[in-house]
Design an enzyme around this catalytic site. Structure first.
Site, short mmCIF file in Angstrom:
data_model
loop_
_atom_site.label_atom_id
_atom_site.label_comp_id
_atom_site.label_asym_id
_atom_site.label_seq_id
_atom_site.Cartn_x
_atom_site.Cartn_y
_atom_site.Cartn_z
CB CYS A 186 98.94 23.70 73.53
SG CYS A 186 97.25 23.36 74.08
CB CYS A 210 99.44 17.23 91.53
SG CYS A 210 100.38 18.61 90.86
NE ARG A 229 92.84 20.96 71.42
CZ ARG A 229 94.12 21.27 71.68
NH1 ARG A 229 94.49 21.54 72.89
NH2 ARG A 229 95.00 21.29 70.71
CB CYS A 256 93.36 20.27 89.79
SG CYS A 256 94.05 18.86 88.88
CB CYS A 273 97.55 15.77 74.63
SG CYS A 273 98.09 16.85 75.96
CB CYS A 284 100.48 17.46 72.76
SG CYS A 284 100.17 18.76 73.96
CB CYS A 315 95.33 23.82 90.41
SG CYS A 315 97.08 23.90 89.94
N1 SAM Z 1 100.06 19.38 85.87
C1 SAM Z 1 100.15 19.97 84.60
C2 SAM Z 1 99.75 21.43 84.60
O1 SAM Z 1 99.07 21.86 85.49
O2 SAM Z 1 100.12 22.10 83.66
C3 SAM Z 1 99.38 19.25 83.52
C4 SAM Z 1 98.00 18.69 83.79
S1 SAM Z 1 96.72 19.88 84.19
C5 SAM Z 1 95.42 18.82 84.70
C6 SAM Z 1 96.24 20.58 82.61
C7 SAM Z 1 95.17 21.64 82.58
O3 SAM Z 1 93.89 21.06 82.69
C8 SAM Z 1 95.18 22.69 83.67
O4 SAM Z 1 96.10 23.69 83.41
C9 SAM Z 1 93.76 23.22 83.61
O5 SAM Z 1 93.71 24.33 82.75
C10 SAM Z 1 92.96 22.06 83.05
N2 SAM Z 1 92.03 21.52 84.06
C11 SAM Z 1 92.38 20.77 85.13
N3 SAM Z 1 91.29 20.43 85.86
C12 SAM Z 1 90.23 21.00 85.25
C13 SAM Z 1 88.83 21.01 85.54
N4 SAM Z 1 88.32 20.41 86.61
N5 SAM Z 1 88.00 21.66 84.69
C14 SAM Z 1 88.52 22.27 83.60
N6 SAM Z 1 89.82 22.29 83.27
C15 SAM Z 1 90.69 21.67 84.09
C1 DTB Z 2 93.45 21.51 78.57
O1 DTB Z 2 93.39 22.72 78.40
N1 DTB Z 2 92.45 20.74 78.94
C2 DTB Z 2 92.84 19.38 79.10
C3 DTB Z 2 94.29 19.39 78.61
N2 DTB Z 2 94.54 20.78 78.41
C4 DTB Z 2 95.37 18.73 79.34
C5 DTB Z 2 92.61 18.87 80.48
C6 DTB Z 2 91.20 19.01 80.93
C7 DTB Z 2 91.12 18.36 82.25
C8 DTB Z 2 89.72 18.30 82.76
C9 DTB Z 2 89.65 17.70 84.09
C10 DTB Z 2 90.06 16.27 84.19
O2 DTB Z 2 89.65 15.43 83.35
O3 DTB Z 2 90.77 15.93 85.13
FE1 SF4 Z 3 98.77 19.53 89.56
FE2 SF4 Z 3 96.26 19.60 88.70
FE3 SF4 Z 3 97.55 21.86 89.17
FE4 SF4 Z 3 98.29 20.34 87.05
S1 SF4 Z 3 96.34 21.38 87.33
S2 SF4 Z 3 99.62 21.33 88.54
S3 SF4 Z 3 97.87 18.31 87.92
S4 SF4 Z 3 97.01 20.31 90.71
#
Ligand code: SAM
Ligand code: DTB
Ligand code: SF4
Length: 328
Positions: free
Chosen positions: A190, A54, A262, A61, A98, A130, A58
């Protein structure tokens, strides 16, 4: 005063957030009982349809290309493989499916066409569909709605003030803009956030204030605890403790009485007793399945055992829908 409001001040939210934990939990439990069927928990299943690589940065992530997390990058899945996963989730009792893609934003290309096909196929299974695909234009949201999308996940993650400490490649307003596009297209919203990103209590209160003061409360509010990922800037962040989750869940419940709150990432670190207090304090939705997007989640069977112990039952699909796009 009405329970449903959109003009909350930080002071009012702070008063709730800072109540003694068990007072807060009880107040939330009472509000929960007023608006929801007790013991009913929405079960959502997550699938990463496009993993890693990506462009965003973030700080939490595993999927950002900016960090070396050792994650294997995977291209967009095939529609039939997604349908197989959705059928399995449905058989396991999930009512919502989702699909997550590690995109900064949706582009109008063949990948998006394929996602639209996935949405249509999963909808035809009778699941609430979703997606979480990054930023969307109004037109893209409209196309997703046409394909039968029921909900779109787009988290605000933290407060406006703390946002730039976590992400530099987009702004808080970008996030709110996509949420607005989703809402205008008639898709349910959501949106929630993460605790454990180095934020203060004031940031947590600010995040909840942003969510509750949207013109319509998000129908689902995911509360995630940071899952620290090696290689990201937040790998050494202190783990959040269960009382912080209870406080967030209960405050969200009191602010947004009708929404699904959630209990999202971070459940693997919580005992059944700790999760029980969250359910008591208004959590009524979980992600079930051995994997979230890229990190581990409790085993499906362990969650079903927890449901049995706590007297919880999975909620049917479309129970809240006034009208739904499901057509089979
Ligand atoms: N790329 C898209 C976005 O950022 O909206 C969708 C996927 S992103 C992984 C979805 C959500 O997962 C993020 O907005 C964040 O709130 C949550 N998330 C991602 N990594 C995480 C982590 N290590 N621990 C907890 N929540 C996480
Ligand atoms: C949300 O709030 N939590 C989910 C879903 N929306 C997409 C994602 C959690 C991701 C946790 C880190 C991972 O598994 O990569
Ligand atoms: Fe990309 Fe992860 Fe950020 Fe979603 S949360 S925009 S997958 S870096």
């Amino acid at each position: 005063m009405s329970d449903i409001r959109h003009n909350w001040t930080k002071e009012e939210i702070s008063e709730i957030y800072n109540r003694p934990l068990l007072t807060l939990a009880l107040d939330a439990a009472i509000m929960h009982r007023k608006y929801h069927k007790e013991g009913e928990v929405q079960v959502s299943s997550l699938l990463s349809i496009k993993t890693g690589g990506c462009k965003e940065d973030c700080g939490y992530c595993s999927q950002s290309a900016k960090y070396n997390t050792g994650l294997q990058v995977l291209a967009l899945m095939q529609v039939n493989d997604v349908v197989t996963a959705a059928e399995k989730a449905k058989a396991g009792g999930a009512s919502r499916f989702c699909m997550g893609a590690a995109w900064r934003e949706v582009r109008d290309n063949s990948d998006f066409d394929r996602v639209l096909e996935m949405v249509q196929s999963v909808n035809e299974l009778g699941l609430e569909v979703c997606c979480t695909l990054g930023m969307l234009t109004a037109e893209q949201a409209e196309r997703l709605a046409q394909a039968g999308l029921y909900a779109y996940n787009h988290n605000i993650d933290t407060s406006k003030e703390h946002y730039s400490e976590v992400i530099s490649t987009r702004t808080y307003d970008d996030r709110l803009n996509t949420i607005n596009n989703v809402r205008k297209a008639g898709i349910t919203v959501c949106s929630g956030g993460i605790i454990g990103l180095g934020e203060t209590d004031t940031d947590r209160i600010g995040m909840l204030q942003t969510l509750v003061n949207l013109p319509t409360h998000p129908e689902s509010v995911p509360i995630n605890a940071l899952v620290p990922v090696a290689g990201t800037p937040m790998e050494d962040n202190k783990r959040v403790s269960f009382d912080e989750m209870v406080r967030m869940v209960a405050t969200a419940r009191l602010l947004m009485p009708k929404s699904a709150v959630r209990l999202s990432a971070g459940r693997l670190e919580m005992s059944i007793a700790e999760q029980a207090l969250c359910f008591m304090a208004g959590a009524n939705s979980i992600f079930a399945g051995d994997k979230l997007l890229t990190t581990a989640n409790p085993e499906f069977n362990a969650d079903m055992e927890m449901f049995k112990i706590l007297g919880l039952s999975p909620k049917a699909a479309y129970a809240d829908a006034e009208h739904h796009h499901h057509h089979n």
